[in-house]
Enzyme design. Structure first.
Site, PDB file in Angstrom:
ATOM      1  N   GLU A  37     -32.707  14.009  14.424  1.00  0.00           N
ATOM      2  CA  GLU A  37     -31.693  13.958  13.476  1.00  0.00           C
ATOM      3  C   GLU A  37     -31.615  12.773  12.248  1.00  0.00           C
ATOM      4  OE1 GLU A  37     -28.684  15.400  13.180  1.00  0.00           O
ATOM      5  OE2 GLU A  37     -28.879  16.927  14.795  1.00  0.00           O
ATOM      6  N   SER A  38     -32.387  11.733  12.590  1.00  0.00           N
ATOM      7  CA  SER A  38     -32.271  10.605  11.816  1.00  0.00           C
ATOM      8  C   SER A  38     -33.721   9.862  11.938  1.00  0.00           C
ATOM      9  CB  SER A  38     -31.085   9.704  11.848  1.00  0.00           C
ATOM     10  OG  SER A  38     -31.422   8.939  13.337  1.00  0.00           O
TER      11      SER A  38
END
Length: 553
Positions: A37-38
């Site tokens: 995700e990040s």
């Protein structure tokens, strides 16, 4: 990418581990989602306030504000509150996938939940095209690949999780888990003095875990949590099963009991048949008539064996109010142990009240009662004495976890212990499942299997949340859902699969021991078809009971 993100992942391993344990999911999965995700807070760069995705996603797990009230705002983007929220979202999706596709493997449950975390649960429809519709059409596969990388590197935290390239999630990595029964026995039999489970070294701990898997008290695909709670609960359950004290320790005696049970299961005997020198022979028998299998046929098909009648000579009565001669007590206790009714004090020659409950339960079963009764006494040549000698005497066993046409969700649910009942009921469930598979599910595996629920507690007796489930001869069944799931609030729900319910009732009614007058379910359509009977509080499950066969000698 997972390797590049590893230094950042390591910063939060303790949080991943603690929160994953809370939700009973692999901590490596949380690390993998954060990486995907990040890049665990690095790429794409999060704002100082922790936002990404144009301000919609928050934190290293990128919880979307369009679908969730984001937790942990205004603080650390890797806070426990944020990771906890993400873990709960993932865990809820995993349960959704399990309920919809109960026959999938654990690896696919994990992958499907990852896809749902990214693109919603409706995206997950088939194994082959599971990722289609997710970001990059590869989100689930990517998360699992990263999780495989991180899992091996969590050993320093005691995570013993091994996500390999196959379908299994093992309790221990392959270099720690004993491979064979002989390996397990060799380690267990080195134990001389009692030792607390929490103080065992890795070799003994791995042998205990492998042994508990062999006797079906610890799932092979479970993850060992950080402080070993699941292992300790499974060990306490094993010791309770064998009337052992001190549930948090293992000593020479309890280690030998585990070895004996492993040997018994590997030779096809029930787990409770641990007494050596049994005076009967094993003879498989096969019969089948019009799709309804006899107990002997089911035993043969499932690898069990049918016992011949035995010689059990008693000189006088045993039990409550009996004469209780020492040699008679020894014989009765041995036979009850062979049949699984073994929770009495181990002293062989003296009578004490702990023998009464197993006798009463055995009597209630052979009398066809669903409520615990009996006088707790075995009279010479009386009904109880005759049934103890019978070739088809009921055994008290843990219900099967799955088979053709059925799956036992009660066994999967570790928070509840209504897992035990009679061998008669077990054989009926297996036979009904086979009938259902052959006549309804064959060629269409998307239809729900028979979802078995509550039977009886480990020693039978009072069940406050169930009337009439005290003697292991009554069973509940969840309602089948359309699309292969199970469990509904009532039969009027639009997801209820009446065709599957009808087929389940027909499969039950085809079994000779099922009491046709004791099948309770409140579906008015199926009642009109004379398949079941209305009964209070049976709008969200099917309840059925079995009767008593004639004794054979």
């Amino acid at each position: 990418m997972a390797k590049t993100d590893l230094p950042r992942v390591r910063q939060y391993l303790q949080r991943f581990y603690a929160i994953a344990t809370k939700y009973e999911i692999p901590p490596a999965i949380l690390a993998a989602i954060a990486s995907r995700e990040s890049r665990c807070g690095n790429v794409p760069p999060l704002t100082k306030a922790g936002y990404g995705d144009g301000g919609n996603g928050f934190g290293i797990m990128q919880v979307d504000r369009n679908y969730h009230k984001q937790a942990g705002l205004g603080g650390d983007p890797a806070s426990e509150a944020h990771i906890d929220q993400a873990a709960k979202i993932y865990s809820d999706f995993r349960q959704n996938i399990i309920s919809r596709f109960p026959k999938w493997s654990e690896s696919n449950f994990l992958k499907g939940a990852a896809v749902a975390y990214n693109a919603g649960p409706d995206t997950v429809q088939t194994i082959r095209n599971m990722d289609k519709g997710s970001t990059g059409n590869d989100y689930g596969s990517d998360v699992i690949a990263r999780a495989q990388f991180y899992a091996d590197r969590m050993q320093s935290l005691g995570d013993c999780l091994k996500l390999d390239s196959g379908e299994d999630i093992e309790l221990f990595s392959s270099n720690l888990l004993p491979k064979t029964n002989r390996d397990i026995e060799k380690i267990l039999l080195t134990i001389e003095e009692p030792i607390k489970i929490v103080d065992c070294d890795d070799e003994i701990l791995s042998a205990i875990c492998a042994g508990l898997q062999k006797v079906n008290l610890l799932e092979p695909k479970q993850v060992l949590d950080s402080d070993g709670q699941r292992l300790r609960r499974a060990w306490a359950k094993f010791k309770k099963r064998h009337f052992q004290k001190y549930p948090s320790t293992i000593g020479r005696g309890s280690a030998q009991l585990l070895v004996k049970e492993i040997r018994a299961r590997s030779t096809g005997l029930e787990s409770t048949s641990l007494v050596s020198g049994n005076n009967y022979t094993l003879t498989p028998i096969v019969e089948e008539r019009n799709g309804a299998l006899s107990a002997s046929s089911v035993a043969s098909r499932t690898g069990e064996s049918v016992l011949r009648s035995i010689t059990l000579v008693l000189d006088d009565s045993v039990g409550r109010g009996g004469r209780n001669l020492p040699h008679d007590i020894i014989k009765v206790k041995q036979r009850l142990k062979e049949l699984g009714f073994s929770w009495f004090r181990p002293s062989n020659k003296t009578y004490d009240p702990s023998l009464e409950n197993p006798i009463c339960l055995f009597q209630s079963i052979i009398n066809g009662s669903t409520k615990l009764g009996g006088d707790g006494r075995i009279d010479v040549e009386g009904k109880t004495h005759q049934w103890l000698r019978a070739a088809n005497a009921p055994k008290w066993i843990e219900m099967p976890i799955e088979g053709q046409g059925f799956i036992n969700y009660e066994r999967i649910d570790k928070s509840d212990d209504h897992d035990f009942g009679t061998s008669w009921l077990s054989e009926t469930i297996v036979a009904a499942g086979l009938h259902y598979e052959q006549n309804h599910r064959r060629g269409n595996p998307s239809i729900a299997p028979i979802p078995i629920n509550d039977v009886s507690l480990i020693h039978g007796g009072n069940t406050p949340d169930h009337y009439g489930h005290e003697c292991g001869n009554a069973c509940d069944i969840y309602l089948p859902r359309k699309g292969g799931g199970y469990s509904l609030p009532n039969w009027k729900n639009d997801q209820y699969d009446r065709d599957a319910a009808r087929a389940i009732l027909n499969a039950l009614r085809a079994q000779p021991l099922v009491r046709k007058d004791r099948i309770f379910f409140n579906d008015s359509v199926l009642i009109k078809e004379s398949l079941c009977t209305s009964e209070l509080s049976h709008h969200h499950h099917i309840h059925f009971e079995i009767g008593v066969p004639d004794p054979t000698f």
